[in-house]
Motif scaffolding. Structure first.
Motif, PDB file in Angstrom:
ATOM      1  N   LYS A  65      -5.574  44.330  -4.115  1.00 51.73           N
ATOM      2  CA  LYS A  65      -4.634  44.366  -2.993  1.00 51.73           C
ATOM      3  C   LYS A  65      -3.498  43.376  -3.229  1.00 51.73           C
ATOM      4  O   LYS A  65      -2.322  43.677  -2.981  1.00 51.73           O
ATOM      5  N   MET A  66      -3.861  42.237  -3.721  1.00 52.56           N
ATOM      6  CA  MET A  66      -2.894  41.184  -4.016  1.00 52.56           C
ATOM      7  C   MET A  66      -1.870  41.653  -5.052  1.00 52.56           C
ATOM      8  O   MET A  66      -0.658  41.470  -4.889  1.00 52.56           O
ATOM      9  N   ASN A  67      -2.364  42.276  -6.102  1.00 55.26           N
ATOM     10  CA  ASN A  67      -1.474  42.776  -7.149  1.00 55.26           C
ATOM     11  C   ASN A  67      -0.641  43.957  -6.668  1.00 55.26           C
ATOM     12  O   ASN A  67       0.542  44.077  -7.018  1.00 55.26           O
ATOM     13  N   ASP A  68      -1.239  44.816  -5.844  1.00 59.64           N
ATOM     14  CA  ASP A  68      -0.508  45.964  -5.296  1.00 59.64           C
ATOM     15  C   ASP A  68       0.657  45.519  -4.417  1.00 59.64           C
ATOM     16  O   ASP A  68       1.669  46.217  -4.309  1.00 59.64           O
ATOM     17  N   MET A  69       0.489  44.342  -3.791  1.00 65.44           N
ATOM     18  CA  MET A  69       1.546  43.807  -2.927  1.00 65.44           C
ATOM     19  C   MET A  69       2.540  42.949  -3.712  1.00 65.44           C
ATOM     20  O   MET A  69       3.371  42.253  -3.135  1.00 65.44           O
ATOM     21  N   SER A  70       2.429  43.012  -5.038  1.00 67.95           N
ATOM     22  CA  SER A  70       3.366  42.326  -5.948  1.00 67.95           C
ATOM     23  C   SER A  70       3.286  40.803  -5.893  1.00 67.95           C
ATOM     24  O   SER A  70       4.271  40.111  -6.133  1.00 67.95           O
ATOM     25  N   TYR A  71       2.099  40.291  -5.572  1.00 68.92           N
ATOM     26  CA  TYR A  71       1.887  38.845  -5.640  1.00 68.92           C
ATOM     27  C   TYR A  71       1.486  38.484  -7.069  1.00 68.92           C
ATOM     28  O   TYR A  71       0.713  39.207  -7.708  1.00 68.92           O
ATOM     29  N   THR A  72       1.999  37.378  -7.561  1.00 70.16           N
ATOM     30  CA  THR A  72       1.634  36.904  -8.894  1.00 70.16           C
ATOM     31  C   THR A  72       0.497  35.897  -8.772  1.00 70.16           C
ATOM     32  O   THR A  72       0.672  34.842  -8.159  1.00 70.16           O
ATOM     33  N   PRO A  73      -0.669  36.217  -9.320  1.00 71.36           N
ATOM     34  CA  PRO A  73      -1.803  35.285  -9.221  1.00 71.36           C
ATOM     35  C   PRO A  73      -1.471  33.940  -9.853  1.00 71.36           C
ATOM     36  O   PRO A  73      -0.814  33.871 -10.890  1.00 71.36           O
ATOM     37  N   SER A  74      -1.920  32.873  -9.215  1.00 73.57           N
ATOM     38  CA  SER A  74      -1.738  31.534  -9.765  1.00 73.57           C
ATOM     39  C   SER A  74      -2.973  31.171 -10.583  1.00 73.57           C
ATOM     40  O   SER A  74      -3.958  31.913 -10.611  1.00 73.57           O
ATOM     41  N   PHE A  75      -2.934  30.019 -11.244  1.00 71.92           N
ATOM     42  CA  PHE A  75      -4.109  29.596 -12.013  1.00 71.92           C
ATOM     43  C   PHE A  75      -5.300  29.384 -11.075  1.00 71.92           C
ATOM     44  O   PHE A  75      -6.455  29.580 -11.466  1.00 71.92           O
ATOM     45  N   ILE A  76      -5.017  29.018  -9.814  1.00 68.19           N
ATOM     46  CA  ILE A  76      -6.099  28.850  -8.839  1.00 68.19           C
ATOM     47  C   ILE A  76      -6.748  30.197  -8.540  1.00 68.19           C
ATOM     48  O   ILE A  76      -7.973  30.300  -8.408  1.00 68.19           O
ATOM     49  N   THR A  77      -5.922  31.247  -8.454  1.00 68.27           N
ATOM     50  CA  THR A  77      -6.460  32.592  -8.224  1.00 68.27           C
ATOM     51  C   THR A  77      -7.405  32.981  -9.352  1.00 68.27           C
ATOM     52  O   THR A  77      -8.505  33.496  -9.114  1.00 68.27           O
ATOM     53  N   TYR A  78      -6.974  32.728 -10.583  1.00 65.38           N
ATOM     54  CA  TYR A  78      -7.819  33.075 -11.728  1.00 65.38           C
ATOM     55  C   TYR A  78      -9.101  32.244 -11.741  1.00 65.38           C
ATOM     56  O   TYR A  78     -10.172  32.740 -12.107  1.00 65.38           O
ATOM     57  N   GLU A  79      -9.002  30.982 -11.336  1.00 63.12           N
ATOM     58  CA  GLU A  79     -10.208  30.152 -11.256  1.00 63.12           C
ATOM     59  C   GLU A  79     -11.164  30.693 -10.197  1.00 63.12           C
ATOM     60  O   GLU A  79     -12.384  30.680 -10.381  1.00 63.12           O
ATOM     61  N   CYS A  80     -10.602  31.182  -9.094  1.00 61.68           N
ATOM     62  CA  CYS A  80     -11.428  31.800  -8.048  1.00 61.68           C
ATOM     63  C   CYS A  80     -12.120  33.048  -8.589  1.00 61.68           C
ATOM     64  O   CYS A  80     -13.297  33.304  -8.289  1.00 61.68           O
ATOM     65  N   MET A  81     -11.394  33.828  -9.387  1.00 64.79           N
ATOM     66  CA  MET A  81     -11.974  35.034  -9.976  1.00 64.79           C
ATOM     67  C   MET A  81     -13.078  34.672 -10.970  1.00 64.79           C
ATOM     68  O   MET A  81     -14.141  35.316 -11.002  1.00 64.79           O
ATOM     69  N   ILE A  82     -12.840  33.642 -11.768  1.00 61.88           N
ATOM     70  CA  ILE A  82     -13.852  33.189 -12.730  1.00 61.88           C
ATOM     71  C   ILE A  82     -15.124  32.775 -11.997  1.00 61.88           C
ATOM     72  O   ILE A  82     -16.237  33.178 -12.355  1.00 61.88           O
ATOM     73  N   MET A  83     -14.958  31.978 -10.938  1.00 64.08           N
ATOM     74  CA  MET A  83     -16.113  31.524 -10.168  1.00 64.08           C
ATOM     75  C   MET A  83     -16.791  32.690  -9.450  1.00 64.08           C
ATOM     76  O   MET A  83     -18.019  32.743  -9.349  1.00 64.08           O
ATOM     77  N   MET A  84     -15.988  33.624  -8.952  1.00 67.95           N
ATOM     78  CA  MET A  84     -16.546  34.787  -8.256  1.00 67.95           C
ATOM     79  C   MET A  84     -17.470  35.570  -9.176  1.00 67.95           C
ATOM     80  O   MET A  84     -18.596  35.935  -8.805  1.00 67.95           O
ATOM     81  N   TYR A  85     -17.004  35.823 -10.404  1.00 60.96           N
ATOM     82  CA  TYR A  85     -17.846  36.550 -11.357  1.00 60.96           C
ATOM     83  C   TYR A  85     -19.069  35.717 -11.744  1.00 60.96           C
ATOM     84  O   TYR A  85     -20.151  36.256 -11.991  1.00 60.96           O
ATOM     85  N   GLY A  86     -18.888  34.405 -11.770  1.00 58.06           N
ATOM     86  CA  GLY A  86     -20.024  33.531 -12.065  1.00 58.06           C
ATOM     87  C   GLY A  86     -21.094  33.614 -10.998  1.00 58.06           C
ATOM     88  O   GLY A  86     -22.287  33.732 -11.297  1.00 58.06           O
ATOM     89  N   TYR A  87     -20.677  33.552  -9.729  1.00 50.55           N
ATOM     90  CA  TYR A  87     -21.630  33.678  -8.623  1.00 50.55           C
ATOM     91  C   TYR A  87     -22.325  35.039  -8.650  1.00 50.55           C
ATOM     92  O   TYR A  87     -23.485  35.162  -8.262  1.00 50.55           O
ATOM     93  N   SER A  88     -21.595  36.052  -9.123  1.00 51.40           N
ATOM     94  CA  SER A  88     -22.141  37.416  -9.157  1.00 51.40           C
ATOM     95  C   SER A  88     -22.979  37.682 -10.404  1.00 51.40           C
ATOM     96  O   SER A  88     -23.512  38.775 -10.574  1.00 51.40           O
ATOM     97  N   GLY A  89     -23.056  36.688 -11.288  1.00 49.34           N
ATOM     98  CA  GLY A  89     -23.842  36.848 -12.507  1.00 49.34           C
ATOM     99  C   GLY A  89     -23.132  37.607 -13.609  1.00 49.34           C
ATOM    100  O   GLY A  89     -23.740  37.957 -14.626  1.00 49.34           O
TER     101      GLY A  89
END
Length: 363
Positions: free
Chosen positions: A207-231
């Motif tokens: 949704k964020m990308n569809d709305m033309s937002y550019t992810p920050s390094f914090i966004t990517y860190e959140c994604m990294i942690m999210m996948y980590g929590y999900s195994g």
């Protein structure tokens, strides 16, 4: 000049120099200057920076009552904002409600900062019902929520895993004149991740990308942690590699996120390998890196790795404090390598040596 004195008092307060702030206040009165609301606001703030919060709140309330008795120093919206937030941070719901009632009958009109400050404090304390009551009060006062209001609600609901309310708030935001910000999406991603709701977190990122937002390094860190929590460690590593390729200089916090994912999933050897190859990614481990690895290795009873970690810390000029060493000795029941007189000297004080880059806190 009142403006100069209020600024000086404020600076001293933020530095924890309450006595100096009080001295400045006395000097101001002795010089013939008459304090106004801005000076008292600075004085209240100075007291609220002290460690004894109960005493600080008592002092702050005393100054507030004193201000109400002086025509020149009547409390203004800044006064109320400072006090409301302070009492909310301490969970003093009764005091907060009393201040709101006082505000209602005063000539002062609350603003969006008034309500956001209290909601922020309640939200960080996990006091959702109290937070919602402030939102209701905000609506009664016909004060429109801004993006900060929405973000505070989204984050608080997410941390409590009240996702239905979080999603409703996001929908309300999308219908309003306000626009979501990166913290809006980052909060939803990380909180979905902690609940292992991978699909929903990925939807937010899309949704964020569809709305033309550019992810920050914090966004990517959140994604990294999210996948980590999900195994999903391999997917977390893919995101990490993407960041490495796109960033000229990798952030230490991004390295730490990937290390934490490995440790959360019991892949301590992978974490150790990444740690020792950090220079290949143009990043220098920081104090937080050592702290998270120390905790992970200790929990996994990896004695040799902890010993090597301590040696690497010394080599990098990062000196652990006394409590850090005591915890290490308690875990292993013996002194760490190289713990001669030099190490005893370093553990005898909480202050780092001059050559130290940072101080590793023990908790």
């Amino acid at each position: 000049d009142n403006g100069v004195y209020s600024k000086l008092i404020s600076v001293m307060g933020k530095k924890g120099q309450t006595r100096m702030a009080m001295w400045l206040f006395s000097e101001m009165k002795n010089s013939g200057c008459r304090p106004d609301a801005s000076v008292y606001n600075a004085l209240i703030t100075a007291h609220l920076h002290t460690r004894d919060k109960a005493k600080a709140l008592e002092k702050a309330r005393g100054y507030f009552d004193k201000m109400k008795g002086m025509e020149r120093c009547q409390p203004n919206v800044v006064t109320y904002n400072i006090l409301l937030r302070a009492f909310a941070q301490s969970g003093k719901v009764g005091e907060v409600n009393a201040l709101f009632k006082d505000l209602d009958i005063s000539a002062v009109s609350p603003d969006v900062y008034t309500f956001n400050g209290v909601m922020d404090a309640y939200g960080k304390n996990g006091m959702i019902k109290e937070m919602e009551s402030v939102l209701t009060r905000m609506r009664i006062n016909e004060c429109k929520p801004d993006i900060i209001t929405f973000n505070l609600l989204i984050d608080a609901y997410g941390k409590k895993q009240e996702f239905e309310k979080m999603e409703q708030t996001f929908k309300s935001l999308m219908r309003s004149k306000e626009k979501p910000t990166l913290p809006t999406f980052n909060s939803m991603i990380i909180n979905y991740g902690k609940a292992r709701l991978r699909d929903k977190a990925e939807w937010v990122f899309k949704k964020m990308n569809d709305m033309s937002y550019t992810p920050s390094f914090i966004t990517y860190e959140c994604m990294i942690m999210m996948y980590g929590y999900s195994g999903s460690v391999s997917r977390a590593r893919e995101i990490f590699e993407e960041v490495v390729e796109s960033e000229t200089v990798l952030k230490g916090s991004t390295l730490n996120a990937m290390l934490e994912v490995y440790c959360l999933n019991g892949l301590h050897m992978e974490a150790d390998k990444l740690f020792h190859n950090a220079s290949d990614f143009r990043v220098q481990p920081n104090a937080s890196t050592y702290k998270l690895l120390y905790r992970a290795y200790t929990k996994a009873d990896m004695k040799e790795h902890v010993q090597m970690l301590m040696k690497k810390m010394e080599k990098d000029g990062i000196v652990p404090n006394k409590r850090f060493f005591l915890e290490a000795l308690e875990v292993f029941g013996s002194r760490l390598p190289g713990s001669g007189s030099e190490n005893r000297k370093s553990t005898g004080s909480d202050r780092p040596q001059d050559s130290a880059k940072d101080l590793v806190e023990s908790n």
